[in-house]
Design a protein around this motif. Structure first.
Motif, PDB file in Angstrom:
ATOM      1  N   GLU A   7      14.553  45.873  44.341  1.00 12.08           N
ATOM      2  CA  GLU A   7      15.878  46.481  44.356  1.00 12.08           C
ATOM      3  C   GLU A   7      16.806  45.605  45.177  1.00 12.08           C
ATOM      4  O   GLU A   7      16.451  45.165  46.269  1.00 12.08           O
ATOM      5  CB  GLU A   7      15.813  47.880  44.964  1.00 12.08           C
ATOM      6  N   LEU A   8      17.986  45.331  44.641  1.00 15.14           N
ATOM      7  CA  LEU A   8      18.966  44.526  45.367  1.00 15.14           C
ATOM      8  C   LEU A   8      19.652  45.408  46.416  1.00 15.14           C
ATOM      9  O   LEU A   8      20.116  46.502  46.084  1.00 15.14           O
ATOM     10  CB  LEU A   8      20.026  43.979  44.417  1.00 15.14           C
ATOM     11  N   PRO A   9      19.745  44.943  47.652  1.00 13.75           N
ATOM     12  CA  PRO A   9      20.446  45.727  48.678  1.00 13.75           C
ATOM     13  C   PRO A   9      21.933  45.850  48.348  1.00 13.75           C
ATOM     14  O   PRO A   9      22.578  44.875  47.971  1.00 13.75           O
ATOM     15  CB  PRO A   9      20.246  44.915  49.962  1.00 13.75           C
ATOM     16  N   ARG A  10      22.477  47.042  48.492  1.00  6.74           N
ATOM     17  CA  ARG A  10      23.870  47.320  48.152  1.00  6.74           C
ATOM     18  C   ARG A  10      24.838  46.367  48.847  1.00  6.74           C
ATOM     19  O   ARG A  10      25.818  45.924  48.248  1.00  6.74           O
ATOM     20  CB  ARG A  10      24.217  48.766  48.511  1.00  6.74           C
ATOM     21  N   GLU A  11      24.589  46.022  50.085  1.00  2.00           N
ATOM     22  CA  GLU A  11      25.515  45.146  50.817  1.00  2.00           C
ATOM     23  C   GLU A  11      25.561  43.730  50.245  1.00  2.00           C
ATOM     24  O   GLU A  11      26.463  42.958  50.572  1.00  2.00           O
ATOM     25  CB  GLU A  11      25.184  45.116  52.320  1.00  2.00           C
ATOM     26  N   GLU A  12      24.637  43.381  49.358  1.00  2.00           N
ATOM     27  CA  GLU A  12      24.604  42.055  48.730  1.00  2.00           C
ATOM     28  C   GLU A  12      25.161  42.051  47.307  1.00  2.00           C
ATOM     29  O   GLU A  12      25.326  40.989  46.707  1.00  2.00           O
ATOM     30  CB  GLU A  12      23.172  41.520  48.718  1.00  2.00           C
ATOM     31  N   TRP A  13      25.457  43.206  46.732  1.00  2.00           N
ATOM     32  CA  TRP A  13      25.850  43.286  45.323  1.00  2.00           C
ATOM     33  C   TRP A  13      27.058  42.427  45.003  1.00  2.00           C
ATOM     34  O   TRP A  13      27.033  41.659  44.040  1.00  2.00           O
ATOM     35  CB  TRP A  13      26.141  44.725  44.905  1.00  2.00           C
ATOM     36  N   ARG A  14      28.103  42.551  45.771  1.00  2.00           N
ATOM     37  CA  ARG A  14      29.353  41.836  45.462  1.00  2.00           C
ATOM     38  C   ARG A  14      29.126  40.330  45.412  1.00  2.00           C
ATOM     39  O   ARG A  14      29.432  39.670  44.418  1.00  2.00           O
ATOM     40  CB  ARG A  14      30.440  42.169  46.475  1.00  2.00           C
ATOM     41  N   GLN A  15      28.592  39.759  46.464  1.00  2.00           N
ATOM     42  CA  GLN A  15      28.387  38.309  46.541  1.00  2.00           C
ATOM     43  C   GLN A  15      27.364  37.827  45.515  1.00  2.00           C
ATOM     44  O   GLN A  15      27.557  36.799  44.862  1.00  2.00           O
ATOM     45  CB  GLN A  15      27.955  37.907  47.952  1.00  2.00           C
ATOM     46  N   PHE A  16      26.275  38.589  45.333  1.00  2.00           N
ATOM     47  CA  PHE A  16      25.231  38.218  44.388  1.00  2.00           C
ATOM     48  C   PHE A  16      25.801  38.088  42.971  1.00  2.00           C
ATOM     49  O   PHE A  16      25.573  37.097  42.285  1.00  2.00           O
ATOM     50  CB  PHE A  16      24.099  39.251  44.415  1.00  2.00           C
ATOM     51  N   PHE A  17      26.579  39.083  42.539  1.00  2.00           N
ATOM     52  CA  PHE A  17      27.099  39.055  41.172  1.00  2.00           C
ATOM     53  C   PHE A  17      28.280  38.102  41.019  1.00  2.00           C
ATOM     54  O   PHE A  17      28.493  37.566  39.936  1.00  2.00           O
ATOM     55  CB  PHE A  17      27.397  40.470  40.673  1.00  2.00           C
TER      56      PHE A  17
END
Length: 125
Positions: A7-17
């Motif tokens: 599961e991707l941590p929510r705090e990383e979603w913006r930068q990851f995508f």
């Protein structure tokens, strides 16, 4: 898709995508929705990716498709409101990247990114 994927941590979603969008922009993307209400629906199949984005202010995940050329002149957006979890398949050669996004109602959206668009700048022989 199984629950064994990371599961991707929510705090990383913006930068990851944001990073993934740069890598896969113009690549084929497939979007499938698994809904308890409407069943399984194919939203897009192997259409060019414009971008992937998570807006933490409005709590919306967007998959944008098209808008790059005359064949697909308009950007179409698939929105996922209030995503709760994002599961990611591990990266394997010659396999599409896959993400399973689960919203607050339990609807799953499966996003598959096919081979990244590659531009070498050199002519092919």
């Amino acid at each position: 898709m199984t629950e064994e994927r990371p599961e991707l941590p929510r705090e990383e979603w913006r930068q990851f995508f944001d990073n993934l969008s740069r890598q896969y922009e113009g690549s084929d993307v497939t979007v499938e929705v698994l809904s308890r209400t409407f069943g399984d629906l194919m939203q897009a199949e192997k259409l060019p990716l414009a971008y992937l984005e998570y807006d933490d202010k409005d709590d919306i995940f967007t998959v944008a498709i098209g808008g790059r050329d005359g064949r697909y002149p308009v950007v179409l957006a698939h929105l996922i409101q209030r995503p709760q979890r994002i599961l990611a398949d591990t990266v394997a050669p010659d396999m599409p990247r896959a993400f399973d996004i689960v919203d607050a109602e339990g609807t799953q959206t499966i996003i598959m990114l096919h081979e990244p668009a590659v531009w070498s700048g050199a002519p092919t022989s």
